[in-house]
Design a protein around this motif. Structure first.
Motif, PDB file in Angstrom:
ATOM      1  N   LEU A   1     -10.246   4.130  -5.977  1.00 60.00           N
ATOM      2  CA  LEU A   1      -9.836   3.281  -4.756  1.00 60.00           C
ATOM      3  C   LEU A   1     -11.396   2.123  -4.684  1.00 60.00           C
ATOM      4  O   LEU A   1     -12.257   2.531  -4.560  1.00 60.00           O
ATOM      5  CB  LEU A   1      -9.593   3.765  -3.504  1.00 60.00           C
TER       6      LEU A   1
ATOM      7  N   THR B   1      -9.822   9.384  -3.655  1.00 66.66           N
ATOM      8  CA  THR B   1     -11.265   9.243  -3.161  1.00 66.66           C
ATOM      9  C   THR B   1     -12.008  10.099  -4.030  1.00 66.66           C
ATOM     10  O   THR B   1     -13.304   9.837  -4.178  1.00 66.66           O
ATOM     11  CB  THR B   1     -11.180   9.405  -1.637  1.00 66.66           C
TER      12      THR B   1
ATOM     13  N   TYR C   1       0.707  -1.042  -0.055  1.00 69.11           N
ATOM     14  CA  TYR C   1       0.151  -0.069   0.040  1.00 69.11           C
ATOM     15  C   TYR C   1       0.736   1.279  -0.150  1.00 69.11           C
ATOM     16  O   TYR C   1       1.266   1.994   1.120  1.00 69.11           O
ATOM     17  CB  TYR C   1      -0.876   0.100   1.394  1.00 69.11           C
TER      18      TYR C   1
ATOM     19  N   GLN D   1       0.208   4.092  -0.851  1.00 70.50           N
ATOM     20  CA  GLN D   1      -0.399   5.379  -0.376  1.00 70.50           C
ATOM     21  C   GLN D   1      -0.344   5.651   1.016  1.00 70.50           C
ATOM     22  O   GLN D   1      -0.735   6.835   1.445  1.00 70.50           O
ATOM     23  CB  GLN D   1      -2.101   4.967  -0.801  1.00 70.50           C
TER      24      GLN D   1
ATOM     25  N   THR E   1      -9.276  -2.053  -0.939  1.00 64.14           N
ATOM     26  CA  THR E   1      -8.290  -1.007  -0.575  1.00 64.14           C
ATOM     27  C   THR E   1      -8.755   0.048   0.231  1.00 64.14           C
ATOM     28  O   THR E   1      -8.308   0.619   1.101  1.00 64.14           O
ATOM     29  CB  THR E   1      -7.751  -0.249  -1.986  1.00 64.14           C
TER      30      THR E   1
END
Length: 444
Positions: free
Chosen positions: A322, A317, A303, A305, A326
């Protein structure tokens, strides 16, 4: 929030025992504003703008050296490096955090450098050399990928510089506290291009005073700092928003989501309080960031992010990029990564990680909601972000304005934001939850 006091204090030193949550219990005293004080307000705005610009340059430099980042999405730069690079980069950030803390303490001596503690416990006093050193260390590790907010550094630098010029000018405690809060708000305002939001954060979250006498210097300092930063920092919105249409679905969603966002904010604040209470001390503070940051780097293999303050999570978002699995993973891991980094003793902020947590919640809930009653995905994310931010900061007005300034979306989302924020803050206050700022105050 308390209203401002009618009587001025001049240069006097009105004393009040500090409260655990001043923006919920008792506002600070607001001094009379002399011509000399207004000169200091202008100086504070200029210094905060210059300091914020310099700190952001350091952040971008650290990101470039670590990930060859130049502009645009930080996540894109992180994804271009290999998995091993991410782990090594975060391990290096942990070593910098621990070793940097030792150097700062060796150079400046013992002492605190927390804006909240200075405003609510130490009469607005901040050691300048230690505060600026801590601010530099904070932005460097965030640029290297630490899962912490970047706003702590400009807030700390702005507050410390304001407190120092206030002392140089021979002003009293009430003036120092007000000017330090204005400097902190101005520092945040300039790096996010949110002059009104920075001023409201000063008033609502840091001072607990919504009065004309306190609002004018806060607005002036934030606006001046923002204008100064325009020389080098972006002037556009932080987040790119798609077209959003107001709908009955989004309004009802905001009403329903608000209380749940309040519960998430309560859990988030309690996690931060727990992490801060268990921060290591002494020599352990030198070594603790290394394993904590390395663990975040290992999670970033799957991940990516998680690295950075969470700005790219919010944008993902808003763009509905996503998938639900996730979203669930990030909603669990991002708060843990941030709390773990903070709990290791590293210096950093919580603003964007809080916004990211709320955006993940809103986007996840919105995906399920849209199956029954469709609405714009970005609207779900912004509503969730504003609600969690408001409840976590205990500053509903500032949270709404900050989200509107960050997205440059005003007319369409105003009603849903207000509805969601109201529900979230009511729940958090019902559960007697402090803000993410007062949760980090040292226990007495």
């Amino acid at each position: 929030m308390g209203g401002g006091r009618g009587g001025g204090l001049g240069g006097g030193e009105a004393r009040r025992a500090p409260s655990e949550q001043p923006n919920l219990v008792a506002p600070v005293d607001v001094p009379a504003l002399s011509v000399r004080f207004w000169v200091l307000v202008v100086a504070t705005g200029v210094m905060a703008g210059l300091a914020g610009t310099a700190l952001m340059w350091l952040l971008y430099t650290a990101a470039h050296l670590t990930y060859s980042y130049r502009s645009g999405s930080f996540l894109a730069a992180v994804e271009q490096v290999g998995a091993a690079h991410r782990v090594v980069a975060l391990a290096a950030a942990g070593a910098v955090a621990g070793g940097g803390w030792w150097l700062v303490r060796w150079w400046t001596g013992p002492g605190g450098s927390e804006v909240s503690t200075a405003l609510w416990r130490d009469e607005g006093r901040l050691p300048l050399r230690r505060s600026l050193s801590t601010a530099v260390l904070s932005v460097v590790i965030v640029g290297m990928g630490a899962s912490l907010g970047r706003e702590a550094a400009p807030r700390l630098a702005g507050a410390a510089l304001a407190a120092r010029v206030c002392d140089w000018a021979g002003m009293g405690t009430a003036h120092r506290r007000l000017l330090a809060a204005c400097g902190a708000g101005a520092g945040m305002a300039c790096v996010y291009n949110v002059p009104l939001g920075g001023a409201l954060l000063t008033l609502e979250a840091m001072l607990g005073v919504l009065s004309l006498r306190s609002a004018l210097p806060a607005l002036a300092a934030s606006c001046i700092a923002t204008v100064v930063s325009w020389v080098a920092l972006p002037t556009g919105p932080t987040y790119r928003m798609p077209d959003i249409a107001l709908s009955a679905s989004l309004i009802v969603f905001a009403v329903v989501l608000g209380p749940f966002a309040g519960l998430v904010a309560v859990g988030w604040v309690r996690l931060i309080r727990l992490a801060h209470a268990h921060r290591p001390s002494g020599w352990r503070l030198v070594v603790a960031p290394l394993p904590a940051f390395t663990a975040v780097g290992a999670l970033a293999v799957l991940y990516p992010q998680l690295l950075g303050n969470g700005k790219d999570i919010v944008q993902l978002t808003l763009d509905a990029r996503l998938a639900a699995p996730t979203l669930v993973a990030l909603l669990l891991l991002k708060p843990i990564a941030t709390a773990g980094s903070l709990g290791s003793g590293a210096a950093g902020g919580l603003f964007t990680p809080t916004v990211a947590t709320g955006a993940l919640l809103g986007s996840l809930a919105g995906q399920g909601w849209a199956h029954a009653w469709p609405a714009t995905a970005a609207g779900f994310a912004v509503v969730g972000a504003a609600a969690v931010l408001a409840a976590a900061m205990q500053a509903p007005v500032a949270a709404v304005v900050l989200m509107l300034e960050l997205t440059h979306t005003i007319d369409v989302l105003m009603v849903p934001l207000l509805l969601a924020v109201t529900g979230a803050v009511l729940v958090s206050r019902r559960l007697d939850t402090p803000s993410i700022y007062s949760a980090r105050l040292p226990t007495q």
